[in-house]
Design a protein around this motif. Sequence first.
Motif, PDB file in Angstrom:
ATOM      1  N   UNK A  34       0.824  -1.215   0.000  1.00 23.07           N
ATOM      2  CA  UNK A  34       0.000   0.000   0.000  1.00 23.07           C
ATOM      3  C   UNK A  34       0.857   1.263   0.000  1.00 23.07           C
ATOM      4  N   UNK A  35       2.108   1.110   0.460  1.00 18.69           N
ATOM      5  CA  UNK A  35       2.995   2.274   0.526  1.00 18.69           C
ATOM      6  C   UNK A  35       3.772   2.452  -0.778  1.00 18.69           C
ATOM      7  N   UNK A  36       3.607   1.496  -1.710  1.00 16.78           N
ATOM      8  CA  UNK A  36       4.406   1.547  -2.946  1.00 16.78           C
ATOM      9  C   UNK A  36       3.772   2.474  -3.978  1.00 16.78           C
ATOM     10  N   UNK A  37       4.611   3.102  -4.783  1.00 12.67           N
ATOM     11  CA  UNK A  37       4.051   3.921  -5.874  1.00 12.67           C
ATOM     12  C   UNK A  37       3.393   3.020  -6.918  1.00 12.67           C
ATOM     13  N   UNK A  42       8.377   8.280   0.137  1.00 14.28           N
ATOM     14  CA  UNK A  42       7.968   8.507  -1.240  1.00 14.28           C
ATOM     15  C   UNK A  42       7.609   9.986  -1.467  1.00 14.28           C
ATOM     16  N   UNK A  43       8.344  10.614  -2.365  1.00 12.52           N
ATOM     17  CA  UNK A  43       8.210  12.065  -2.541  1.00 12.52           C
ATOM     18  C   UNK A  43       6.806  12.474  -2.982  1.00 12.52           C
ATOM     19  N   UNK A  44       6.048  11.510  -3.548  1.00 11.23           N
ATOM     20  CA  UNK A  44       4.712  11.903  -4.018  1.00 11.23           C
ATOM     21  C   UNK A  44       3.603  11.605  -2.996  1.00 11.23           C
ATOM     22  N   UNK A  45       3.986  10.985  -1.892  1.00  7.29           N
ATOM     23  CA  UNK A  45       2.973  10.678  -0.868  1.00  7.29           C
ATOM     24  C   UNK A  45       2.772  11.909   0.020  1.00  7.29           C
ATOM     25  N   UNK A  46       1.767  12.696  -0.330  1.00  5.53           N
ATOM     26  CA  UNK A  46       1.595  13.987   0.359  1.00  5.53           C
ATOM     27  C   UNK A  46       1.156  13.807   1.799  1.00  5.53           C
ATOM     28  N   UNK A  88      12.424  18.864   5.902  1.00  4.00           N
ATOM     29  CA  UNK A  88      12.777  18.250   4.620  1.00  4.00           C
ATOM     30  C   UNK A  88      14.181  18.698   4.224  1.00  4.00           C
ATOM     31  N   UNK A  89      15.060  17.691   4.003  1.00  2.00           N
ATOM     32  CA  UNK A  89      16.455  18.026   3.728  1.00  2.00           C
ATOM     33  C   UNK A  89      16.802  17.912   2.239  1.00  2.00           C
ATOM     34  N   UNK A  90      16.138  17.043   1.510  1.00  2.00           N
ATOM     35  CA  UNK A  90      16.496  16.855   0.101  1.00  2.00           C
ATOM     36  C   UNK A  90      15.898  15.566  -0.429  1.00  2.00           C
ATOM     37  N   UNK A  91      16.596  14.974  -1.402  1.00  2.00           N
ATOM     38  CA  UNK A  91      16.079  13.755  -2.030  1.00  2.00           C
ATOM     39  C   UNK A  91      17.127  12.675  -2.020  1.00  2.00           C
ATOM     40  N   UNK A  92      16.661  11.442  -2.208  1.00  2.00           N
ATOM     41  CA  UNK A  92      17.603  10.350  -2.487  1.00  2.00           C
ATOM     42  C   UNK A  92      16.951   9.465  -3.530  1.00  2.00           C
ATOM     43  N   UNK A  93      17.737   8.736  -4.241  1.00  2.00           N
ATOM     44  CA  UNK A  93      17.189   7.765  -5.195  1.00  2.00           C
ATOM     45  C   UNK A  93      17.640   6.383  -4.757  1.00  2.00           C
ATOM     46  N   UNK A  94      16.807   5.396  -5.027  1.00  2.00           N
ATOM     47  CA  UNK A  94      17.168   4.013  -4.687  1.00  2.00           C
ATOM     48  C   UNK A  94      16.396   3.062  -5.595  1.00  2.00           C
ATOM     49  N   UNK A  95      16.798   1.814  -5.546  1.00  2.00           N
ATOM     50  CA  UNK A  95      16.247   0.819  -6.470  1.00  2.00           C
ATOM     51  C   UNK A  95      15.253  -0.087  -5.755  1.00  2.00           C
ATOM     52  N   UNK A  96      14.077  -0.300  -6.367  1.00  2.00           N
ATOM     53  CA  UNK A  96      13.182  -1.379  -5.918  1.00  2.00           C
ATOM     54  C   UNK A  96      12.766  -2.133  -7.168  1.00  2.00           C
ATOM     55  N   UNK A  97      13.026  -3.449  -7.170  1.00  2.00           N
ATOM     56  CA  UNK A  97      12.638  -4.291  -8.304  1.00  2.00           C
ATOM     57  C   UNK A  97      13.199  -3.748  -9.611  1.00  2.00           C
ATOM     58  N   UNK A  98      14.452  -3.283  -9.570  1.00  2.00           N
ATOM     59  CA  UNK A  98      15.109  -2.822 -10.794  1.00  2.00           C
ATOM     60  C   UNK A  98      14.650  -1.435 -11.241  1.00  2.00           C
ATOM     61  N   UNK A  99      13.801  -0.784 -10.437  1.00  2.00           N
ATOM     62  CA  UNK A  99      13.337   0.565 -10.817  1.00  2.00           C
ATOM     63  C   UNK A  99      13.959   1.609  -9.908  1.00  2.00           C
ATOM     64  N   UNK A 100      14.164   2.768 -10.471  1.00  2.00           N
ATOM     65  CA  UNK A 100      14.725   3.840  -9.666  1.00  2.00           C
ATOM     66  C   UNK A 100      13.579   4.614  -9.004  1.00  2.00           C
ATOM     67  N   UNK A 101      13.673   4.743  -7.704  1.00  2.00           N
ATOM     68  CA  UNK A 101      12.611   5.439  -6.947  1.00  2.00           C
ATOM     69  C   UNK A 101      13.171   6.739  -6.365  1.00  2.00           C
ATOM     70  N   UNK A 102      12.271   7.657  -6.145  1.00  2.00           N
ATOM     71  CA  UNK A 102      12.653   8.947  -5.580  1.00  2.00           C
ATOM     72  C   UNK A 102      12.043   9.109  -4.196  1.00  2.00           C
ATOM     73  N   UNK A 103      12.855   9.404  -3.224  1.00  2.00           N
ATOM     74  CA  UNK A 103      12.348   9.632  -1.862  1.00  2.00           C
ATOM     75  C   UNK A 103      12.673  11.045  -1.425  1.00  2.00           C
ATOM     76  N   UNK A 104      11.787  11.606  -0.627  1.00  2.00           N
ATOM     77  CA  UNK A 104      12.143  12.850   0.055  1.00  2.00           C
ATOM     78  C   UNK A 104      12.870  12.449   1.337  1.00  2.00           C
TER      79      UNK A 104
END
Length: 464
Positions: A293-296, A415-419, A432-448
Motif C-alpha cells: 500500500x505504501x508503494x508507488x 515517497x516524494x509523491x505521498x503527500x 525536509x532536507x532533500x532527495x535520495x534515489x534508490x532501487x526497488x525491483x530494478x526501478x529507480x525510486x525517488x524519496x524525500x
Amino acid sequence: MRIDIVSIFPEYLRPLELSLIGRAAGSGGPLQLQVHDLRDWTDDPHRTVDDSPAGGGAGMVMRPDIWGRALDDVLGAPAPPTDSTPDQPHRTVLAIPTPSGMPLTQRTVEDLATADHLVIACGRYEGIDARVAEHYSERMETIEFSLGDYVLNGGEVAALALVEAVARLLPGVVGNPESLEEESHGAAGLLEYPVYTRPIQWRGHEVPEVLLGGHHARIARWRRDRALERTAARRPDLLAALAPEQVYPDDRGTLAPLGWGVTATGPVPLRVRPARPDDAARLSSVASATFPLACPPELDAEAIAEFIAAHLTRERFEEYLADSERYLVLAGEMGGEIAGYTLSVLPRSAGEAPYAADVAEVVGERPAAELSKIYVLPEYHGSGLARTLLTETLRVLGGVRIEGEPLAVVWLGTNARNRRAQKFYAAAGFERRGRRTFQVGGREMNDAVWARPPLESAPRAVAD
Ligand code: SAM
C-alpha cells in the motif's frame, strides 16, 4: 409518577421531603410519593418481619408472607392517571435493592423514569426471602438492583438514591433541563469535565484560563479533552464502550497519548512497546500487508512480492530482533494485537554515515539513525497509532547512546509523491532536507529525505 417505598424504617426516608424531590412530591408536583412501614402488615404483637435462615447460618431473613401482603396492597394502589393507551399500557415496576443485583446505571434510571408506578422494597438483615423476587418477577416487571460493590445495612439508602435519580428526570423537577444534558453517564458516554466557579484564585489553585476567555469553541474543546482524560483514567470501561459515532475526529490526538486508539468499532487500548523475539511472525505479516500500500503505482506486483520475500519475512524480523545494537523495533498494539511497528537502524559507531551517499550529503549530523519503517495496517490509519509509534520511537531513540554519545539526528526517506506522509512528518517536527534515489525491483525510486533530532529522554538500553 407514583413511587411507593416499603421499609421497616420509614423515618429513614424523611430526606425525600427536602429540596427538589420534596417540592416535586408536593401538591401539584409530578411525583406522588408514599413511604410505608412493613410492620403494618405483620399479625403478631411483636410485629415480627424476620426469621432464622433456612439451612442455618448467621443473621435473620425477612419473611415472604409479610412482604407478600405488603407488596400486594401497595402494588394495587392506584397510580396517577396517565395517557396510557393500548400500545402503551400503564407500567408498574417493582425494584428490590440488593448487593447481588444488577448495578444501577443511568440507562436503567432513564428507563424507570418512564414508568407510571414504581414500588421499592427495602430489605434489612440478611435480605428478603428469595421467593419474593421470584414470585413477583413471574407476574410483573421486577428489577433487583445494586448501588455498587459494597454492602449496606439496609435498602433505604439505595431507595433514596433510586428515587433521587429517577425523579430528577421527570419533567419540571430540575429547573434547567439543559444541566442534565452534558452530565456524566449521559449521551456522550463520558464522565463530566471538571467544573469551576468564583473565586478565580483559591488557596493557590486557579480556574483554568481557557474558561475565562469566553471563546466558546476553545472552551468546548477543553471540556471535551478533560472529559476524555478523566474517563480514560477513572472509567476505561466507559471509554471502551463508546460507539464510533460518539468519538470525534479531533478526539484522536487527545486519546492516543492516553493509551487509546480509535477504530471502526470505537476506542481500543493502544500501546507501543519494544518488540520481542516471539513477535517476528506477526511483524512480518503486518509488514507484508502494509508494504504494497505504501508503494508507488508504477511498481508492479512481481517487484513488490520480491521485496517482501527478501526483506519482510519472519526470518528477517528474527534477525532484526536478535541484533538490538543495530536495530530498534517497536511494536504498536491495538486492542492487544500488533497493528503496526517501527524499525530504526542505529549506527554501529558514532561517526558512521548514512549508507546512501545522497543521504549523507544532506544529513550531516552524527551519530545519525535511520527511521527505516513506520508501518500501520490500513484499518488502523487515522486511529492515532502511527503518531504514537513515531513519538515513542523518537523518545526511545532519544535515550540511545552510541559510544556514549546521544543521537544527533533521526532521518527517514519517504515517497516524494505521498503527500499524506509528507504532512505527517512535517507535523511531527521533521524538516525536509532533500532527495535520495534508490532501487526497488530494478526501478529507480525517488524519496524525500526528512530529519529531526530525537526527543529528549533518559538514557536507556535499547532492548528495554
Ligand atoms: N446478605 C446480603 C448479601 O450478602 O447479598 C446482604 C444483605 S444487606 C446486609 C441488607 C439489605 O441492604 C439488602 O437486602 C438490601 O436491601 C440492602 N443493600 C445492601 N447493600 C446494597 C447494595 N450494594 N445495593 C443495594 N442494596 C443494598
